[in-house]
Write an enzyme that holds these catalytic residues in place. Structure first.
Site, PDB file in Angstrom:
ATOM      1  N   LYS A 253      41.362  31.604  37.441  1.00 41.72           N
ATOM      2  CA  LYS A 253      39.919  31.376  37.262  1.00 41.72           C
ATOM      3  C   LYS A 253      39.556  31.186  35.794  1.00 41.72           C
ATOM      4  O   LYS A 253      40.060  31.880  34.927  1.00 41.72           O
ATOM      5  CB  LYS A 253      39.160  32.590  37.819  1.00 41.72           C
ATOM      6  CG  LYS A 253      37.652  32.508  37.661  1.00 41.72           C
ATOM      7  CD  LYS A 253      36.952  33.671  38.343  1.00 41.72           C
ATOM      8  CE  LYS A 253      36.775  34.851  37.431  1.00 41.72           C
ATOM      9  NZ  LYS A 253      36.083  35.975  38.054  1.00 41.72           N
TER      10      LYS A 253
ATOM     11  N   GLU B 176       9.406  57.434  32.006  1.00 39.74           N
ATOM     12  CA  GLU B 176      10.368  58.485  31.629  1.00 39.74           C
ATOM     13  C   GLU B 176      10.779  59.250  32.880  1.00 39.74           C
ATOM     14  O   GLU B 176      10.033  59.350  33.846  1.00 39.74           O
ATOM     15  CB  GLU B 176       9.729  59.453  30.624  1.00 39.74           C
ATOM     16  CG  GLU B 176       9.581  58.862  29.238  1.00 39.74           C
ATOM     17  CD  GLU B 176       9.011  59.875  28.248  1.00 39.74           C
ATOM     18  OE1 GLU B 176       8.785  61.046  28.634  1.00 39.74           O
ATOM     19  OE2 GLU B 176       8.785  59.481  27.091  1.00 39.74           O
TER      20      GLU B 176
ATOM     21  N   ASP C 273      41.428  35.686  41.083  1.00 42.79           N
ATOM     22  CA  ASP C 273      41.839  35.473  39.682  1.00 42.79           C
ATOM     23  C   ASP C 273      42.976  36.435  39.341  1.00 42.79           C
ATOM     24  O   ASP C 273      43.323  37.317  40.138  1.00 42.79           O
ATOM     25  CB  ASP C 273      40.652  35.622  38.704  1.00 42.79           C
ATOM     26  CG  ASP C 273      39.960  36.970  38.796  1.00 42.79           C
ATOM     27  OD1 ASP C 273      40.618  37.968  39.135  1.00 42.79           O
ATOM     28  OD2 ASP C 273      38.744  37.035  38.519  1.00 42.79           O
TER      29      ASP C 273
ATOM     30  N   ARG D 251      32.842  45.442  31.777  1.00 46.38           N
ATOM     31  CA  ARG D 251      33.225  44.056  31.496  1.00 46.38           C
ATOM     32  C   ARG D 251      32.929  43.669  30.043  1.00 46.38           C
ATOM     33  O   ARG D 251      33.398  42.673  29.555  1.00 46.38           O
ATOM     34  CB  ARG D 251      32.518  43.096  32.471  1.00 46.38           C
ATOM     35  CG  ARG D 251      33.120  43.158  33.876  1.00 46.38           C
ATOM     36  CD  ARG D 251      32.406  42.264  34.871  1.00 46.38           C
ATOM     37  NE  ARG D 251      31.110  42.813  35.256  1.00 46.38           N
ATOM     38  CZ  ARG D 251      30.291  42.248  36.120  1.00 46.38           C
ATOM     39  NH1 ARG D 251      30.621  41.108  36.682  1.00 46.38           N
ATOM     40  NH2 ARG D 251      29.146  42.803  36.431  1.00 46.38           N
TER      41      ARG D 251
ATOM     42  N   ARG E   5      35.937  31.167  33.634  1.00 47.41           N
ATOM     43  CA  ARG E   5      34.483  31.317  33.760  1.00 47.41           C
ATOM     44  C   ARG E   5      33.800  30.316  32.850  1.00 47.41           C
ATOM     45  O   ARG E   5      34.055  30.272  31.653  1.00 47.41           O
ATOM     46  CB  ARG E   5      34.072  32.762  33.426  1.00 47.41           C
ATOM     47  CG  ARG E   5      32.609  33.019  33.720  1.00 47.41           C
ATOM     48  CD  ARG E   5      32.271  34.494  33.721  1.00 47.41           C
ATOM     49  NE  ARG E   5      32.686  35.192  34.927  1.00 47.41           N
ATOM     50  CZ  ARG E   5      32.037  35.140  36.092  1.00 47.41           C
ATOM     51  NH1 ARG E   5      30.955  34.393  36.223  1.00 47.41           N
ATOM     52  NH2 ARG E   5      32.466  35.815  37.132  1.00 47.41           N
TER      53      ARG E   5
ATOM     54  N   HIS F 298      36.899  48.045  36.047  1.00 44.26           N
ATOM     55  CA  HIS F 298      37.261  46.701  35.623  1.00 44.26           C
ATOM     56  C   HIS F 298      37.978  46.766  34.276  1.00 44.26           C
ATOM     57  O   HIS F 298      37.334  46.836  33.227  1.00 44.26           O
ATOM     58  CB  HIS F 298      36.019  45.827  35.526  1.00 44.26           C
ATOM     59  CG  HIS F 298      36.349  44.408  35.252  1.00 44.26           C
ATOM     60  ND1 HIS F 298      36.627  43.502  36.251  1.00 44.26           N
ATOM     61  CD2 HIS F 298      36.501  43.742  34.097  1.00 44.26           C
ATOM     62  CE1 HIS F 298      36.915  42.340  35.708  1.00 44.26           C
ATOM     63  NE2 HIS F 298      36.848  42.449  34.405  1.00 44.26           N
TER      64      HIS F 298
HETATM   65  C1  R5P Z   1      35.768  39.449  37.053  1.00 44.25           C
HETATM   66  O1  R5P Z   1      36.804  39.177  36.481  1.00 44.25           O
HETATM   67  C2  R5P Z   1      35.698  40.296  38.284  1.00 44.25           C
HETATM   68  O2  R5P Z   1      36.952  40.725  38.717  1.00 44.25           O
HETATM   69  C3  R5P Z   1      34.965  39.576  39.383  1.00 44.25           C
HETATM   70  O3  R5P Z   1      35.742  38.482  39.833  1.00 44.25           O
HETATM   71  C4  R5P Z   1      33.645  39.090  38.904  1.00 44.25           C
HETATM   72  O4  R5P Z   1      32.936  40.128  38.285  1.00 44.25           O
HETATM   73  C5  R5P Z   1      32.832  38.521  40.032  1.00 44.25           C
HETATM   74  O5  R5P Z   1      31.654  38.018  39.496  1.00 44.25           O
HETATM   75  P1  R5P Z   1      30.820  36.930  40.226  1.00 44.25           P
HETATM   76  O6  R5P Z   1      30.576  37.415  41.621  1.00 44.25           O
HETATM   77  O7  R5P Z   1      29.553  36.824  39.419  1.00 44.25           O
HETATM   78  O8  R5P Z   1      31.604  35.659  40.186  1.00 44.25           O
END
Ligand code: R5P
Length: 296
Positions: A196, A39, A173, A96, A198, A130
């Site tokens: 991009k 805590e 991206d 995010r 994911r 973000h």
């Molecule tokens: C995601 O859309 C963000 O703009 C970054 O590109 C992303 O968080 C980067 O994450 P990582 O380094 O794990 O690829």
């Protein structure tokens, strides 16, 4: 005249001290300890009654622990009679997770924003938040939210410290287009945007049209480097297209695990980030950006 002061949570003590210095206002003393069971104990020693308090606390790494500190401090500032509480969260974790992709998934971004409002913050300042599916901060925050960008500062730093020839800026991206545009403006360069997809927490696939980077100095600009997967993949593509030197730039260098070495091994000359979170890369401080925006 508004009587301002700055205090910092444990995630942003150094940055808070620098902002207070730049603003030429009191840097308040906050005691932060941890009990053996984990805590937190917090005590604000500097009187805050009637003052506008700028509370700086990032949420990079151990976001839940830092968030609790932020909420504890905000509520206590309110109890102690601060006239206004301006919460500054340089890196706003959970942004995010702004939607339920699957039924029952927690929209953490919404919950965190509600907690901050509930604790008594009058407004929020953050940096390169973000925003993906949420376009306008008003969709998430009821209190005013000022989303500042550090990209011009990083661009200025790169322009003054590297002799780039005919530079090109790349967004890894579509979401990063806004940051690449700001960076390109600062460097008087053109920019390109990659696409991009994911495939997993640390696996991305990036495609791009033919890149006009042969023999050129390139800066790849993004908001966050987390696992480094996005940046490293973008660097490899840029290198294959014949770039001369590649600088990886971001606002929030989280650099989890082996991210930094992955990026260097992909061919980056330098990795540059800001002090929104602690890191071991070349740091551009956002102290001036915050001070300029917070000073009355
Ligand atoms: C995601 O859309 C963000 O703009 C970054 O590109 C992303 O968080 C980067 O994450 P990582 O380094 O794990 O690829």
């Amino acid at each position: 005249m508004v009587d301002q002061m700055v205090i910092g949570g444990s995630g942003s003590q150094g940055l808070a001290a620098r902002v207070a210095h730049k603003m030429d206002v009191t840097f308040g003393n906050v005691e932060i300890k941890e009990f053996p069971d984990g805590e937190k104990y917090l005590r604000i020693h500097t009187p805050v009654k009637g003052k506008e308090v700028i509370l700086i606390q990032t949420m990079g790494f151990m976001p839940d622990r830092l968030l609790m500190e932020l909420l504890f401090l905000t509520e206590t500032l309110s109890q102690l009679g601060a006239s206004r509480i301006r919460a500054v969260v340089p890196y706003f974790a959970y942004s995010r997770q702004d939607t339920s992709f699957k039924r029952g998934e927690v929209v953490s971004f919404r919950v965190v924003s509600k907690l901050l409002e509930f604790s008594g913050a009058d407004e929020l300042y953050t940096v390169d938040l973000h925003l993906h599916r949420v376009v306008d901060t008003g969709e998430i925050f009821k209190i005013p939210c000022h989303n500042l960008t550090a990209m011009p500062l990083i661009g200025e730093f790169i322009r003054s410290n590297y002799s780039l020839e005919h530079p090109k800026v790349i967004a890894p991206d579509e979401e990063a287009e806004q940051w690449a545009r700001d960076m390109a403006k600062e460097l008087d360069a053109d920019f390109a945007v990659m696409a991009k997809v994911r495939k997993g927490p640390d696996k991305v696939e990036i495609s791009t049209e033919e890149l006009d980077v042969k023999g050129r100095d390139v800066v790849i600009a993004d908001d966050i480097i987390s696992t480094g997967g996005t940046m490293a993949t973008a660097i490899s593509l840029t290198r294959e297209a014949g770039a001369k030197t590649i600088i990886a730039a971001c606002t929030h260098p989280l650099l989890i695990g082996g991210a930094l070495s992955l990026i260097h091994q992909s061919g980056a000359l330098e990795v540059i980030g800001t002090d929104t979170v602690p890191s071991s890369v070349r740091v551009v401080s956002i102290d001036r950006l915050l001070a300029d925006n917070l000073k009355h």
